[in-house]
Design a protein around this motif. Sequence first.
Motif, mmCIF file in Angstrom:
data_model
loop_
_atom_site.group_PDB
_atom_site.id
_atom_site.type_symbol
_atom_site.label_atom_id
_atom_site.label_comp_id
_atom_site.label_asym_id
_atom_site.label_seq_id
_atom_site.Cartn_x
_atom_site.Cartn_y
_atom_site.Cartn_z
ATOM 1 N N ARG A 86 0.838 -1.204 0.000
ATOM 2 C CA ARG A 86 0.000 0.000 0.000
ATOM 3 C C ARG A 86 0.874 1.255 0.000
ATOM 4 N N ALA A 87 1.909 1.241 0.855
ATOM 5 C CA ALA A 87 2.808 2.394 0.925
ATOM 6 C C ALA A 87 3.519 2.588 -0.416
ATOM 7 N N ALA A 88 3.984 1.489 -1.011
ATOM 8 C CA ALA A 88 4.652 1.588 -2.313
ATOM 9 C C ALA A 88 3.673 2.083 -3.374
ATOM 10 N N SER A 89 2.451 1.608 -3.310
ATOM 11 C CA SER A 89 1.428 2.035 -4.265
ATOM 12 C C SER A 89 1.150 3.528 -4.130
ATOM 13 N N LEU A 90 1.071 4.005 -2.898
ATOM 14 C CA LEU A 90 0.856 5.436 -2.683
ATOM 15 C C LEU A 90 2.022 6.258 -3.224
ATOM 16 N N LEU A 91 3.246 5.756 -3.000
ATOM 17 C CA LEU A 91 4.427 6.461 -3.532
ATOM 18 C C LEU A 91 4.392 6.496 -5.052
ATOM 19 N N LEU A 92 4.061 5.351 -5.659
ATOM 20 C CA LEU A 92 3.986 5.299 -7.118
ATOM 21 C C LEU A 92 2.898 6.230 -7.645
ATOM 22 N N GLU A 93 1.780 6.236 -6.950
ATOM 23 C CA GLU A 93 0.679 7.112 -7.357
ATOM 24 C C GLU A 93 1.114 8.581 -7.258
ATOM 25 N N GLU A 94 1.789 8.906 -6.165
ATOM 26 C CA GLU A 94 2.277 10.271 -5.969
ATOM 27 C C GLU A 94 3.285 10.644 -7.056
ATOM 28 N N ARG A 95 4.225 9.720 -7.341
ATOM 29 C CA ARG A 95 5.210 9.968 -8.398
ATOM 30 C C ARG A 95 4.519 10.124 -9.750
ATOM 31 N N GLY A 96 3.533 9.276 -9.986
ATOM 32 C CA GLY A 96 2.783 9.363 -11.239
ATOM 33 C C GLY A 96 2.095 10.710 -11.382
ATOM 34 N N GLU A 97 1.507 11.182 -10.289
ATOM 35 C CA GLU A 97 0.850 12.494 -10.326
ATOM 36 C C GLU A 97 1.875 13.596 -10.577
ATOM 37 N N GLN A 98 3.057 13.473 -9.936
ATOM 38 C CA GLN A 98 4.112 14.469 -10.151
ATOM 39 C C GLN A 98 4.579 14.440 -11.605
ATOM 40 N N MET A 100 2.869 13.436 -14.182
ATOM 41 C CA MET A 100 1.794 13.984 -15.014
ATOM 42 C C MET A 100 1.806 15.514 -14.950
ATOM 43 N N ALA A 101 2.050 16.071 -13.773
ATOM 44 C CA ALA A 101 2.121 17.527 -13.638
ATOM 45 C C ALA A 101 3.294 18.072 -14.451
ATOM 46 N N VAL A 102 4.438 17.388 -14.386
ATOM 47 C CA VAL A 102 5.608 17.819 -15.164
ATOM 48 C C VAL A 102 5.295 17.722 -16.654
ATOM 49 N N ARG A 103 4.645 16.645 -17.081
ATOM 50 C CA ARG A 103 4.284 16.499 -18.495
ATOM 51 C C ARG A 103 3.313 17.590 -18.938
ATOM 52 N N ARG A 104 2.350 17.884 -18.078
ATOM 53 C CA ARG A 104 1.404 18.965 -18.420
ATOM 54 C C ARG A 104 2.143 20.290 -18.595
ATOM 55 N N GLU A 105 3.072 20.543 -17.645
ATOM 56 C CA GLU A 105 3.859 21.781 -17.748
ATOM 57 C C GLU A 105 4.675 21.798 -19.039
ATOM 58 N N ARG A 106 5.301 20.670 -19.384
ATOM 59 C CA ARG A 106 6.085 20.586 -20.623
ATOM 60 C C ARG A 106 5.186 20.774 -21.844
ATOM 61 N N ASP A 107 4.022 20.123 -21.820
ATOM 62 C CA ASP A 107 3.078 20.268 -22.934
ATOM 63 C C ASP A 107 2.638 21.716 -23.088
ATOM 64 N N GLU A 108 2.341 22.370 -21.952
ATOM 65 C CA GLU A 108 1.930 23.772 -21.996
ATOM 66 C C GLU A 108 3.070 24.637 -22.545
ATOM 67 N N GLU A 109 4.307 24.344 -22.097
ATOM 68 C CA GLU A 109 5.462 25.090 -22.590
ATOM 69 C C GLU A 109 5.645 24.864 -24.089
ATOM 70 N N LEU A 110 5.483 23.611 -24.533
ATOM 71 C CA LEU A 110 5.582 23.324 -25.973
ATOM 72 C C LEU A 110 4.516 24.089 -26.757
ATOM 73 N N GLN A 111 3.310 24.131 -26.197
ATOM 74 C CA GLN A 111 2.237 24.880 -26.872
ATOM 75 C C GLN A 111 2.599 26.365 -26.979
ATOM 76 N N ARG A 112 3.158 26.919 -25.893
ATOM 77 C CA ARG A 112 3.571 28.333 -25.914
ATOM 78 C C ARG A 112 4.674 28.556 -26.954
ATOM 79 N N VAL A 113 5.654 27.626 -26.996
ATOM 80 C CA VAL A 113 6.755 27.749 -27.952
ATOM 81 C C VAL A 113 6.218 27.641 -29.374
#
Length: 147
Positions: A86-98, A100-113
């Motif tokens: 459960r703890a590992a799953s929560l860590l993986l979920e948290e990392r996955g969310e992080q 995804m946030a980084v990817r969204r930021e990169r996608d937004e930056e690519l769109q701006r560029v």
Amino acid sequence: SLGRTNGGAVLSEKGHGDDRAGSEEDWQARTARGRLVDEIVELRDRLQEAQQLARRYEEGRDVVEAMRAELEVLVTGQEEELEQLRAASLLLEERGEQEMAVRRERDEELQRVRAALLREEEEGRQRGEDLVLLRDENRSLREDVEG
């Protein structure tokens, strides 16, 4: 030592079966004694069977107790492993969310560029058209001056 009799009648000392030579009372006393001996032997056998059953019960109870202890250890281990998962799953979920946030930021930056590049391209095209117009105008003016 006690042994079984033949239907409750005591065997004679020579072992030739019923000895009814004595009085009827003697014979009845021997028969009653023989029945008592048979009952005592049967009770002793039943006691031995009961003792064996009691030993088997104790052994079975010990086996069940040992199995219960083993199962308790296994269950505890499984619970600990589940908690770790459960703890590992929560860590993986948290990392996955992080991620995804980084990817969204990169996608937004690519769109701006991309948008900036498109604007610059459009501005460059516009400047090119303006230069062509200026050149044509300049040529026209030169022709007028020369002409």
